[in-house]
Write a protein that holds these residues in place. Structure first.
Motif, PDB file in Angstrom:
ATOM      1  N   UNK A 176      35.688  21.504  85.765  1.00 32.51           N
ATOM      2  CA  UNK A 176      35.681  20.859  84.438  1.00 32.51           C
ATOM      3  C   UNK A 176      36.711  19.742  84.330  1.00 32.51           C
ATOM      4  N   UNK A 177      37.184  19.254  85.476  1.00 36.68           N
ATOM      5  CA  UNK A 177      38.053  18.088  85.488  1.00 36.68           C
ATOM      6  C   UNK A 177      39.476  18.307  85.038  1.00 36.68           C
ATOM      7  N   UNK A 178      39.917  19.578  84.895  1.00 39.47           N
ATOM      8  CA  UNK A 178      41.263  19.800  84.394  1.00 39.47           C
ATOM      9  C   UNK A 178      41.899  21.054  84.929  1.00 39.47           C
ATOM     10  N   UNK A 179      43.218  21.163  84.713  1.00 36.84           N
ATOM     11  CA  UNK A 179      43.988  22.303  85.202  1.00 36.84           C
ATOM     12  C   UNK A 179      43.783  23.533  84.312  1.00 36.84           C
ATOM     13  N   UNK A 180      44.137  23.407  83.039  1.00 43.70           N
ATOM     14  CA  UNK A 180      43.983  24.520  82.103  1.00 43.70           C
ATOM     15  C   UNK A 180      42.943  24.210  81.038  1.00 43.70           C
ATOM     16  N   UNK A 181      42.755  22.936  80.747  1.00 42.92           N
ATOM     17  CA  UNK A 181      41.758  22.489  79.782  1.00 42.92           C
ATOM     18  C   UNK A 181      40.771  21.559  80.477  1.00 42.92           C
ATOM     19  N   UNK A 225      48.345  19.852  81.984  1.00 46.03           N
ATOM     20  CA  UNK A 225      48.281  19.044  80.772  1.00 46.03           C
ATOM     21  C   UNK A 225      49.651  18.985  80.104  1.00 46.03           C
ATOM     22  N   UNK A 226      50.470  19.988  80.344  1.00 40.84           N
ATOM     23  CA  UNK A 226      51.841  19.998  79.831  1.00 40.84           C
ATOM     24  C   UNK A 226      52.724  19.157  80.746  1.00 40.84           C
ATOM     25  N   UNK A 227      53.179  18.024  80.270  1.00 40.55           N
ATOM     26  CA  UNK A 227      54.135  17.149  80.961  1.00 40.55           C
ATOM     27  C   UNK A 227      53.667  16.666  82.331  1.00 40.55           C
ATOM     28  N   UNK A 228      52.363  16.758  82.602  1.00 39.32           N
ATOM     29  CA  UNK A 228      51.820  16.234  83.860  1.00 39.32           C
ATOM     30  C   UNK A 228      52.495  16.854  85.084  1.00 39.32           C
ATOM     31  N   UNK A 288      53.518  25.257  88.696  1.00 44.55           N
ATOM     32  CA  UNK A 288      53.475  25.972  87.436  1.00 44.55           C
ATOM     33  C   UNK A 288      53.973  25.125  86.275  1.00 44.55           C
ATOM     34  N   UNK A 289      53.958  25.734  85.078  1.00 45.01           N
ATOM     35  CA  UNK A 289      54.471  25.007  83.904  1.00 45.01           C
ATOM     36  C   UNK A 289      55.420  25.914  83.115  1.00 45.01           C
ATOM     37  N   UNK A 290      55.371  25.949  81.786  1.00 46.15           N
ATOM     38  CA  UNK A 290      56.378  26.698  81.025  1.00 46.15           C
ATOM     39  C   UNK A 290      55.824  27.959  80.379  1.00 46.15           C
ATOM     40  N   UNK A 291      54.530  28.176  80.477  1.00 42.81           N
ATOM     41  CA  UNK A 291      53.882  29.313  79.834  1.00 42.81           C
ATOM     42  C   UNK A 291      53.795  30.487  80.805  1.00 42.81           C
ATOM     43  N   UNK A 292      54.336  31.642  80.413  1.00 45.36           N
ATOM     44  CA  UNK A 292      54.351  32.815  81.308  1.00 45.36           C
ATOM     45  C   UNK A 292      52.950  33.250  81.702  1.00 45.36           C
ATOM     46  N   UNK A 293      52.027  33.267  80.733  1.00 40.09           N
ATOM     47  CA  UNK A 293      50.677  33.730  81.039  1.00 40.09           C
ATOM     48  C   UNK A 293      49.982  32.789  82.012  1.00 40.09           C
ATOM     49  N   UNK A 294      50.122  31.493  81.804  1.00 43.99           N
ATOM     50  CA  UNK A 294      49.536  30.517  82.724  1.00 43.99           C
ATOM     51  C   UNK A 294      50.166  30.640  84.101  1.00 43.99           C
TER      52      UNK A 294
END
Length: 326
Positions: free
Chosen positions: A60-65, A120-123, A129-135
């Motif tokens: 779908x062209x994206x990491x999380x969205x 999508x968070x801060x590229x 990884x990013x800042x969300x524990x679940x992700x």
């Protein structure tokens, strides 16, 4: 309650579910369930998701969205929920269903995501990884499955565990108290890492602390009052996604006990009885809801109908618990 009729009903399903029934409930030898598991790549749900992978390794062209997600108007998303079609959740489905990771390794999926996918968070780079524990929990499990370098995410979890033993996705907003959702998803990621690599003293200690956070609360109670934390603790819906309930937690503790060689913790007893109480007279569990949001296709029944996925989970959690009963 595990009747021949129930097993037959469960086995009449997609290979992604059927092989687990054969292994965990049906007592089939490895050559039988392994042959069924191998069909995931060519038949049914797994094959359909594999066919939807983009040339750049994403879905779908994206990491999380998905690439077309409207961040300016998120409430306009399908059914008012987040979409589940992008890379992270699609990989999680394939992994949880039991797809042989060699299929995606041959496609260089981990390398392609390192090259082409950004959060999508801060590229931020995908495997960092990013800042969300679940992700991050899902990404850690996906990454170790695909052979990606996820050492940074492992370190992140060790650094972001809160003083009460668990994790909270709202830490970035200043939260200092762990949450049930975040802690379970973090534990799942760390367990996947420990299963695949043997883990380290630090990851095992972090798991013990997170498990203790949930066990002190009986998997569903407030530590302060002993009351259920919310109605969702007993609301069972498949796919689980990031949502907490005691059946989802029971699956985690069953898998962790199998890895660690430990019996069930008696503090789970009341949670187990919530799971048992939801079992129907015919041995099935009903789907409570479908989490809103865009999906590639439905993999379970509508709300109110007997769910084969939940019945598999509930039956094997109770079988594990009851096999250790005094």
């Amino acid at each position: 309650m595990v009747t021949e009729a129930l097993i037959a009903w469960l086995r009449d399903s997609d290979p992604a579910l059927c092989w687990q029934v054969e292994r965990d409930l049906g007592g089939q030898p490895p050559d039988v369930w392994e042959a069924t598991r191998a069909k995931i790549a060519t038949t049914g749900f797994g094959a359909r998701l594999l066919a939807l992978q983009d040339p750049d390794g994403q879905w779908a062209g994206g990491a999380y969205f998905p690439a077309d997600f409207d961040f300016e108007n998120p409430d306009a998303a399908d059914d008012g929920g987040q979409p589940w079609t992008a890379t992270t959740w699609t990989l999680a489905s394939l992994r949880e269903w039991g797809l042989d990771s060699a299929v995606l390794r041959e496609r260089r999926t981990a390398e392609l995501l390192a090259e082409n996918s950004r959060w999508e968070y801060d590229n931020l780079p995908y495997w960092g990884g990013e800042v969300d524990c679940c992700i991050n929990g899902v990404t850690l499990a996906n990454g170790v499955w695909l052979g990606a370098d996820i050492s940074g995410i492992v370190d992140w979890f060790l650094e972001h565990r809160l003083p009460d033993g668990g994790w909270n996705c709202e830490w970035v907003e200043g939260s200092t108290r762990s949450s049930f959702h975040s802690t379970l998803n973090s534990l799942k990621g760390l367990l996947a890492y420990d299963v695949a690599t043997g883990g380290t003293d630090a990851t095992r200690a972090a798991r013990r602390a997170g498990e203790e956070y949930l066990l002190q609360r009986g998997l569903f109670r407030r530590l302060s009052t002993g009351e259920p934390v919310a109605p969702w603790v007993g609301r069972f819906a498949y796919p689980y996604r990031w949502f907490y309930n005691v059946l989802n937690a029971g699956e985690y503790f069953r898998e962790a006990a199998l890895l660690d060689g430990t019996p069930p913790d008696p503090r789970m007893a009341d949670a187990i009885e919530l799971i048992r109480a939801a079992r129907q007279p015919d041995g099935t569990w009903l789907q409570a809801r479908r989490h809103p949001g865009r999906v590639w296709f439905e993999v379970d029944v509508p709300a109110g109908e007997p769910s084969k996925w939940l019945t598999l989970s509930g039956t094997r959690v109770l079988a594990w618990w009851d096999s250790h009963a005094p």
